[in-house]
Design a protein around this motif. Sequence first.
Motif, PDB file in Angstrom:
ATOM      1  N   SER A 109      20.371  36.669  28.247  1.00 23.57           N
ATOM      2  CA  SER A 109      20.873  36.555  29.943  1.00 23.57           C
ATOM      3  C   SER A 109      20.119  35.841  30.692  1.00 23.57           C
ATOM      4  N   ILE A 110      19.515  34.156  30.356  1.00 25.66           N
ATOM      5  CA  ILE A 110      18.352  34.189  31.040  1.00 25.66           C
ATOM      6  C   ILE A 110      18.831  33.588  32.681  1.00 25.66           C
ATOM      7  N   ASN A 111      17.401  34.011  33.699  1.00 27.46           N
ATOM      8  CA  ASN A 111      17.643  33.397  34.213  1.00 27.46           C
ATOM      9  C   ASN A 111      16.564  33.004  35.010  1.00 27.46           C
ATOM     10  N   GLY A 112      16.555  31.229  35.030  1.00 29.30           N
ATOM     11  CA  GLY A 112      15.230  30.481  34.984  1.00 29.30           C
ATOM     12  C   GLY A 112      15.573  28.906  35.608  1.00 29.30           C
ATOM     13  N   ARG A 113      15.221  28.008  35.691  1.00 25.65           N
ATOM     14  CA  ARG A 113      15.604  26.206  35.573  1.00 25.65           C
ATOM     15  C   ARG A 113      15.437  25.891  34.543  1.00 25.65           C
ATOM     16  N   ALA A 114      16.498  24.847  34.487  1.00 26.44           N
ATOM     17  CA  ALA A 114      15.700  23.710  33.672  1.00 26.44           C
ATOM     18  C   ALA A 114      14.479  22.679  34.176  1.00 26.44           C
ATOM     19  N   ALA A 115      13.478  22.539  32.954  1.00 27.81           N
ATOM     20  CA  ALA A 115      12.157  22.923  32.643  1.00 27.81           C
ATOM     21  C   ALA A 115      12.120  20.380  33.676  1.00 27.81           C
ATOM     22  N   ILE A 116      13.250  20.171  33.426  1.00 27.40           N
ATOM     23  CA  ILE A 116      12.594  18.961  33.682  1.00 27.40           C
ATOM     24  C   ILE A 116      13.595  17.960  34.926  1.00 27.40           C
ATOM     25  N   THR A 117      15.057  18.731  34.991  1.00 29.76           N
ATOM     26  CA  THR A 117      15.987  18.928  36.161  1.00 29.76           C
ATOM     27  C   THR A 117      15.559  19.560  37.371  1.00 29.76           C
ATOM     28  N   GLN A 118      15.105  20.598  36.550  1.00 31.12           N
ATOM     29  CA  GLN A 118      14.935  22.100  37.532  1.00 31.12           C
ATOM     30  C   GLN A 118      16.034  22.569  38.321  1.00 31.12           C
ATOM     31  N   GLN A 119      16.876  22.230  37.466  1.00 32.66           N
ATOM     32  CA  GLN A 119      18.401  22.937  37.979  1.00 32.66           C
ATOM     33  C   GLN A 119      18.250  24.737  37.524  1.00 32.66           C
ATOM     34  N   PRO A 120      18.671  25.435  38.472  1.00 33.28           N
ATOM     35  CA  PRO A 120      18.891  27.001  38.292  1.00 33.28           C
ATOM     36  C   PRO A 120      19.734  26.913  36.683  1.00 33.28           C
ATOM     37  N   ILE A 121      18.817  27.927  36.117  1.00 32.51           N
ATOM     38  CA  ILE A 121      20.001  28.142  35.190  1.00 32.51           C
ATOM     39  C   ILE A 121      19.926  29.510  35.387  1.00 32.51           C
ATOM     40  N   GLN A 122      21.522  30.028  35.233  1.00 31.44           N
ATOM     41  CA  GLN A 122      21.906  31.674  34.923  1.00 31.44           C
ATOM     42  C   GLN A 122      22.682  31.804  33.472  1.00 31.44           C
ATOM     43  N   ASP A 123      22.850  31.963  32.402  1.00 34.39           N
ATOM     44  CA  ASP A 123      23.504  31.923  31.296  1.00 34.39           C
ATOM     45  C   ASP A 123      22.641  33.114  30.184  1.00 34.39           C
ATOM     46  N   ASP A 124      23.979  33.049  29.489  1.00 39.06           N
ATOM     47  CA  ASP A 124      23.975  33.296  27.945  1.00 39.06           C
ATOM     48  C   ASP A 124      23.693  32.678  26.814  1.00 39.06           C
ATOM     49  N   PHE A 125      22.718  32.865  25.967  1.00 39.25           N
ATOM     50  CA  PHE A 125      21.847  32.006  24.922  1.00 39.25           C
ATOM     51  C   PHE A 125      21.953  33.497  24.008  1.00 39.25           C
ATOM     52  N   GLU A 126      22.709  32.196  22.699  1.00 39.88           N
ATOM     53  CA  GLU A 126      22.205  33.063  21.531  1.00 39.88           C
ATOM     54  C   GLU A 126      21.070  32.595  21.362  1.00 39.88           C
ATOM     55  N   ILE A 127      20.391  34.193  20.484  1.00 39.64           N
ATOM     56  CA  ILE A 127      18.493  33.349  19.665  1.00 39.64           C
ATOM     57  C   ILE A 127      18.547  33.561  18.945  1.00 39.64           C
ATOM     58  N   ILE A 128      17.945  32.650  18.446  1.00 37.38           N
ATOM     59  CA  ILE A 128      17.658  31.759  17.110  1.00 37.38           C
ATOM     60  C   ILE A 128      16.910  33.142  16.669  1.00 37.38           C
ATOM     61  N   ARG A 129      15.614  32.737  17.283  1.00 33.86           N
ATOM     62  CA  ARG A 129      14.282  33.679  16.477  1.00 33.86           C
ATOM     63  C   ARG A 129      13.431  33.439  18.073  1.00 33.86           C
ATOM     64  N   PRO A 130      12.643  33.993  17.475  1.00 37.42           N
ATOM     65  CA  PRO A 130      10.791  33.937  18.855  1.00 37.42           C
ATOM     66  C   PRO A 130      10.467  33.255  18.265  1.00 37.42           C
ATOM     67  N   LEU A 131       9.207  32.591  19.086  1.00 38.08           N
ATOM     68  CA  LEU A 131       9.048  31.370  18.384  1.00 38.08           C
ATOM     69  C   LEU A 131       7.217  32.164  18.800  1.00 38.08           C
ATOM     70  N   THR A 132       6.780  32.356  19.773  1.00 40.53           N
ATOM     71  CA  THR A 132       5.411  32.523  20.461  1.00 40.53           C
ATOM     72  C   THR A 132       5.599  34.124  20.986  1.00 40.53           C
ATOM     73  N   GLN A 133       4.591  34.344  21.311  1.00 41.71           N
ATOM     74  CA  GLN A 133       4.792  35.454  22.236  1.00 41.71           C
ATOM     75  C   GLN A 133       5.562  35.274  23.468  1.00 41.71           C
ATOM     76  N   ASN A 134       5.526  34.160  24.105  1.00 34.49           N
ATOM     77  CA  ASN A 134       5.856  34.591  25.591  1.00 34.49           C
ATOM     78  C   ASN A 134       7.720  33.406  25.415  1.00 34.49           C
ATOM     79  N   ASP A 135       7.728  33.215  23.986  1.00 32.95           N
ATOM     80  CA  ASP A 135       8.737  31.518  24.139  1.00 32.95           C
ATOM     81  C   ASP A 135      10.023  31.767  23.142  1.00 32.95           C
TER      82      ASP A 135
END
Lengths: 346, 313
Positions: A190-216
């Motif tokens: 459940s992610i609370n953030g913003r789209a990097a390019i459009t800066q639109q706020p994002i509040q939605d649920d996403f399915e996790i594929i896998r962790p990429l790095t320690q922070n992503d």
Amino acid sequence: MRSITHAICAVAATSIFLGSDPALLVTGALASQLPDVDSSKSIPGQIFLPLSRWIEKRYPYRTITHSFLATGAIAFLLSPIALLNVEVWKATVLGYFCGWFADVFTKSGVAAFYPLAARLVIPQNPNLRLSTDSKSEYFVMAVLVLVAIASISINSSGGIVRSFNQTLGIPSGAVEIASAEGSQYLLFASINGRAAITQQPIQDDFEIIRPLTQNDLLVKDREGKVYKVGTSEECQIIANRITIKRDRPIRSRVQEIQLDDQQISEVLPKFPSDSNRTYINGTLTLTDAEDLVIPTHSDRFDTITGQPGEKTTIVRLESAGTAEVTKLLTDYYATGSLIIRSQEVL
Amino acid sequence: MGIIERLQRRLTRDEEPIYIHSEEAGGEDTSPTLASYSSFVSPTLYRVEQKERIVAVLLANSSLLVVGEPGCGKTTLGDVVAFELAEDGFLLAKVNPTTPKQLLLSIAKQLDAQPTEALEGKAPTVAGLMQGIAEFLSENIAFLIFDDAHRLPSQIRYWLEGLHSSGQPMLLLASHPSGDDIFFKLPRMELEPLTNRQIREIMHSSAVELGLELSDAELAFLQQRCGGNPMLAKRVIREEYLGLDESSPDHTQWIDGTPFLIAGLTIFTIVRFLGLGLNSPSLYLLGGVLTVLVGIVQILLFSIPKKSARLGR
């Protein structure tokens, strides 16, 4: 202190240090009654009447049974139990310790360092300690009950670190949880953030594929679009808070394919999977691929990226779907190794 | 000479009490030193070994300072030592601190050392008494015993220093003497608290004296507040007899556990370093929160008022 206070203290301590298994909690609570065997007026004293009479004839109250020496003796005498079940032994010793340590907060203290006669007290000022039958003991009891409840509920929701991460929604903490549980459960973020390019706020649920790095994290939305979510620069979604939700349990399967100048369309069908959650990772070197155009997207994560060279093209796949790969790279001859991960929902 | 009956029961172990009764059964008592002890009935003495040692030290012409907390039995010990020395026929004076003049007059009376001025009919002065007694002591063997010596006026203490340097054996019994002059010079014996068994016996006999029936459980409960101090053992029984509420215990056998508690809690801050080492940001954050919480608890614990040196709330 009353017996019930000792029992609650033992339950709280056992739950914090040894986990919330009810058997352990009960063992701890029972063991916390043992130190009071030095008085024939208490319940354990009534049960072991000959022993309690013998002790109170010779020793002041809260001397020999309320000491580190007694705790050590209990640990030693009950060590056969440790051979059967270490956790029960630990719970007993911890429960016994709590049974007398709680009395350190009373006016007369306990002779904790028996055979030294000095009495251990906390705090030093006697006016701030509890006397027998004091009303403040109810307050202490209430606090201990709260601690016990908090500890048990934290243990039930996966431990203190997980609960801490979930409460604050720290992205790196979410990545830790995803790394720990991703292979056993289907996870949604459940992610609370913003789209990097459009800066639109994002509040939605996403399915996790896998962790990429320690922070992503690599996630996909309902339509199957893949995004990199986190706090680093190349993320398509910059997250302020990520909370992980567990869905159904899954079974993961991992297969490795080696290609040696073979067509992908020939090799892939040999490794079928009945789940739509199949992700392909790897690096391929393609020959005669000058006409290959790999599409790039700025608003989502490119699962397939390419590097055209003079004679060969290097293609990197990161969690690419089977359909995508087939659509793009079917007729080309490739060399390299691929890892196919598939998740099957149970 | 009066008949002095003495009933003495000595048991095998040193900690067993000695009961000393002395009665004068008719007849004139010509011995002046025994006069004050002829009707002496001593309480039970538990510190037998210490008494033996004190007597031996004094008989060896040496002096001794006996230190113990208030109520630990110094006066009892002093009384028994005085009795035993008097019985053996020695000259001695046992005094409590009062004004210098009263004190010196008492010593003079007990030693039967008349100052020259009194002989001449004049009122004795402090200086005159001091000199007269000192002269007497240099010519005769006698022992001086001072109870509550920490309350002795400095004038007397300086005089005692003078006596000590001329080899006069003396016994000083003190509670918390300062670390200077005569107290510093004398060899010191420190009295330990009594054992649980001994305290229990004292409590039991106190209860019997007051006609109070107390079960073992009640005695065990009351004994928590005694801390090995015989005076407290008796007082606690009396408080129970008078129906008084439980007061803060007055003994000195405490260990303050607050530093241990803080040390134990501080160990939780190690979580922060574990988080750094294991490269786990959430552990690091959690450790940080725990460190702050422990800091708060520490501040609160340090701000609570300290135990007052005075009795009561």
